[in-house]
Design an enzyme around this catalytic site. Structure first.
Site, short mmCIF file in Angstrom:
data_model
loop_
_atom_site.label_atom_id
_atom_site.label_comp_id
_atom_site.label_asym_id
_atom_site.label_seq_id
_atom_site.Cartn_x
_atom_site.Cartn_y
_atom_site.Cartn_z
N ALA A 178 0.82 -1.21 0.00
CA ALA A 178 0.00 0.00 0.00
C ALA A 178 0.86 1.26 0.00
O ALA A 178 0.62 2.19 -0.78
CB ALA A 178 -0.94 0.00 1.21
N VAL B 294 9.06 4.67 12.33
CA VAL B 294 8.35 5.84 12.85
C VAL B 294 7.81 5.51 14.23
O VAL B 294 7.13 4.50 14.44
CB VAL B 294 7.21 6.25 11.90
CG1 VAL B 294 6.36 7.36 12.52
CG2 VAL B 294 7.78 6.71 10.55
N CYS C 179 2.31 -12.88 0.67
CA CYS C 179 1.54 -14.10 0.37
C CYS C 179 2.44 -15.22 -0.15
O CYS C 179 2.07 -16.39 -0.08
CB CYS C 179 0.47 -13.80 -0.67
SG CYS C 179 -0.71 -12.52 -0.19
N SER D 185 8.12 -3.52 -1.04
CA SER D 185 7.28 -3.96 -2.16
C SER D 185 7.41 -5.45 -2.43
O SER D 185 7.75 -5.87 -3.54
CB SER D 185 7.62 -3.16 -3.42
OG SER D 185 7.44 -1.79 -3.21
N ARG E 36 13.21 6.70 -8.73
CA ARG E 36 12.00 7.44 -9.06
C ARG E 36 11.85 8.68 -8.19
O ARG E 36 10.75 9.22 -8.04
CB ARG E 36 10.78 6.54 -8.90
CG ARG E 36 10.79 5.35 -9.86
CD ARG E 36 9.54 4.53 -9.72
NE ARG E 36 9.48 3.50 -10.75
CZ ARG E 36 8.36 2.98 -11.22
NH1 ARG E 36 7.19 3.41 -10.78
NH2 ARG E 36 8.39 2.05 -12.15
N TRP F 24 -22.82 -27.53 -17.98
CA TRP F 24 -23.24 -26.61 -16.92
C TRP F 24 -22.07 -26.46 -15.95
O TRP F 24 -21.70 -27.42 -15.27
CB TRP F 24 -24.47 -27.15 -16.18
CG TRP F 24 -25.75 -26.90 -16.93
CD1 TRP F 24 -26.37 -27.74 -17.81
CD2 TRP F 24 -26.56 -25.74 -16.83
NE1 TRP F 24 -27.50 -27.16 -18.30
CE2 TRP F 24 -27.66 -25.94 -17.71
CE3 TRP F 24 -26.48 -24.54 -16.12
CZ2 TRP F 24 -28.67 -24.98 -17.88
CZ3 TRP F 24 -27.48 -23.59 -16.28
CH2 TRP F 24 -28.55 -23.81 -17.15
N TYR G 28 -17.31 -22.49 -22.43
CA TYR G 28 -17.44 -23.94 -22.29
C TYR G 28 -16.67 -24.66 -23.40
O TYR G 28 -16.75 -24.30 -24.58
CB TYR G 28 -18.90 -24.39 -22.37
CG TYR G 28 -19.01 -25.87 -22.69
CD1 TYR G 28 -18.65 -26.83 -21.75
CD2 TYR G 28 -19.41 -26.29 -23.96
CE1 TYR G 28 -18.69 -28.18 -22.06
CE2 TYR G 28 -19.47 -27.65 -24.27
CZ TYR G 28 -19.11 -28.59 -23.32
OH TYR G 28 -19.14 -29.92 -23.63
N GLU H 209 10.63 2.72 6.16
CA GLU H 209 10.39 1.28 6.26
C GLU H 209 11.33 0.72 7.32
O GLU H 209 12.54 0.88 7.24
CB GLU H 209 10.63 0.60 4.92
CG GLU H 209 10.72 -0.92 4.97
CD GLU H 209 9.50 -1.57 5.62
OE1 GLU H 209 9.70 -2.49 6.44
OE2 GLU H 209 8.36 -1.15 5.33
#
Length: 464
Positions: A21, A91, A54, A50, A81, A447, A439, A44
């Site tokens: 985030a 922090v 998971c 980054s 960047r 189905w 399908y 950080e």
């Protein structure tokens, strides 16, 4: 002199947290506003930025060989960047009134204040560590960051014994149990619930239980670890429950996570019932025009129940970051909410869910019907067709889809996305039966299993 004037006229964005985030927000803000307009300072406390949390169980289990494979962007790439990224810096305090943060360099111990015009809080979540004797003993690990993953791998490399206990059987617990089996450990999972995967209804969780036992994992349900027992060297040697002891050379805590909002709470920012920060649709912290928050430290709107939830997922965190960065950059974007979609696996068993469980629907006062069907991943005559169980909940009378759970082999898990889209669109199960899905015999029966469940649910709604 020129630099001083430039700095005086620029706005400064401060970002707390260097993962999904936080750095998504910083990167998006940088795309929209150049360094001559916006200075970006990010803090950080860990060694990585980054990265995919998971992916940690798959790194521990050996499917991913190097932590670098889990890193989307390095600190150096962010700095290229024009983002002033300060690693290993934590922090310690947010001063909302004076618009500044106090940070500590974890290597030197030096502290300093940094002012901000705009602030992004992306402090993530922390593993739940039960308040019990021995929880902090060497050999006991939570798994939330790459640093945590590296610490666990180091322990596994230097531990002589081959017995592991996983406390908890949610997503983290189940995935870590599989990872430890892949590493050659004897694994016992101690689970407070009646079945693993409490995000499923118990009847669906039972299918996961059977699959885990099939892997050789010892499942101990309806109990909790009450104590970590240590040897003469102070390291873990076993865990105790109310009724038994289980030998352990390593313990992994898979009990879940809580929003890491210690800083936010101390600063007087608004928290919800789950302990996460509360934001508006643009991810601004409620009541604070120049503070945004996103990722695992916030609560989000559940579009099905209409209530706030805490869901720690990287998919949400990256979306939050994009929305926040757009707002910081002067644009407008929103994050309307979630339907609670998640997918996991135990070896070749795929586990997926979206929307509400039965107890969720009852808690918010919804009357519902539920159906469970058995189908296959492909046409039954096509080689490789495997069984699949689909459970579907629909609102009584209206037929609005409320939730879907799927457990099966290859091709089962990602079918939940059909239901996720239907939930987001507010579709009824009757409407779902007419969905024009792809399908061919190698991919689905005529189905699709989700539509078979929708047909059965629609019939039950009509009869109710």
């Amino acid at each position: 002199m020129n630099m001083s004037r430039t700095r005086d006229t620029r706005e400064r964005l401060v970002v707390i947290g260097g993962d999904a985030a936080g750095m998504s927000a910083a990167s998006q803000a940088r795309r929209m506003r150049g360094p001559d307009e916006l200075e970006i300072v990010a803090f950080e406390r860990g060694h990585f930025t980054s990265y995919s949390a998971c992916g940690i169980p798959y790194w521990v289990g050996g499917d991913v060989t190097e932590p670098d494979q889990l890193i989307a962007r390095t600190p150096e790439e962010h700095r290229e960047r024009d983002i002033d990224l300060r690693m290993r810096t934590e922090v310690m305090e947010i001063d909302v009134d004076r618009q500044r943060v106090r940070a500590r360099d974890l290597e030197s111990g030096a502290e300093s204040w940094t002012s901000y015009d705009k602030l992004v809080i992306a402090t993530g979540a922390r593993p739940i560590r039960p308040d019990m004797p021995g929880a902090d003993a060497p050999g006991v690990h939570g798994v939330q960051t790459l640093d945590d993953g590296q610490a666990l791998i180091d322990t596994l490399a230097h531990t002589r014994g081959r017995k592991a206990v996983v406390a908890g059987a949610g997503y983290i617990g189940v995935e870590m149990a599989e990872a430890l089996i892949n590493r050659g450990y004897e694994v016992t999972v101690v689970n407070r619930g009646s079945e693993p995967m409490s995000t499923l209804d118990p009847d669906m969780g039972r299918l996961v239980h059977e699959a885990m036992e099939g892997l050789g994992i010892t499942m101990v349900d309806d109990t909790a670890v009450t104590k970590v027992l240590t040897g003469e060297d102070g390291r873990v040697r076993a865990v105790a429950t109310e009724h038994a002891e289980y030998p352990a050379d390593v313990v992994v805590l898979g009990i879940g996570v809580r929003p890491e909002t210690t800083l936010a709470k101390a600063a007087g920012l608004p928290l919800g019932s789950h302990g996460g920060l509360l934001t508006d649709l643009a991810m601004r912290v409620r009541g604070h025009e120049n503070i945004w928050a996103g990722g695992d430290c916030v609560e989000v709107l559940d579009l099905v129940s209409g209530q706030e939830r805490h869901i720690a997922l990287g998919t949400h965190a990256n979306k939050h970051g994009q929305v926040i960065g757009t707002g910081v950059g002067g644009g407008y974007a929103t994050f309307p909410g979630v339907v609670g979609t998640a997918v996991s696996k135990v070896c070749d068993l795929e586990i997926a869910r979206t929307g509400l469980r039965e107890k969720d629907a009852r808690r918010v006062g919804l009357q519902f019907v539920s159906v469970t069907i058995e189908s296959t991943s492909r046409a039954g005559y096509y080689p490789g067709a495997s069984p699949m169980t689909v459970k579907m909940l629909a609102e009584r009378r209206t037929g609005r889809l409320l939730g879907v759970q799927i457990v099966g082999r290859e091709g089962a898990g990602k079918r939940v996305d059909i239901a996720a889209v239907a939930l987001t669109a507010g579709m009824t199960v009757e409407q779902m039966t007419a969905l024009d899905l792809g399908y061919a015999p190698p991919f689905s029966p005529v189905w699709d299993p989700v539509l078979v469940a929708a047909r059965k649910a629609a019939a039950k709604v009509r009869a109710s």
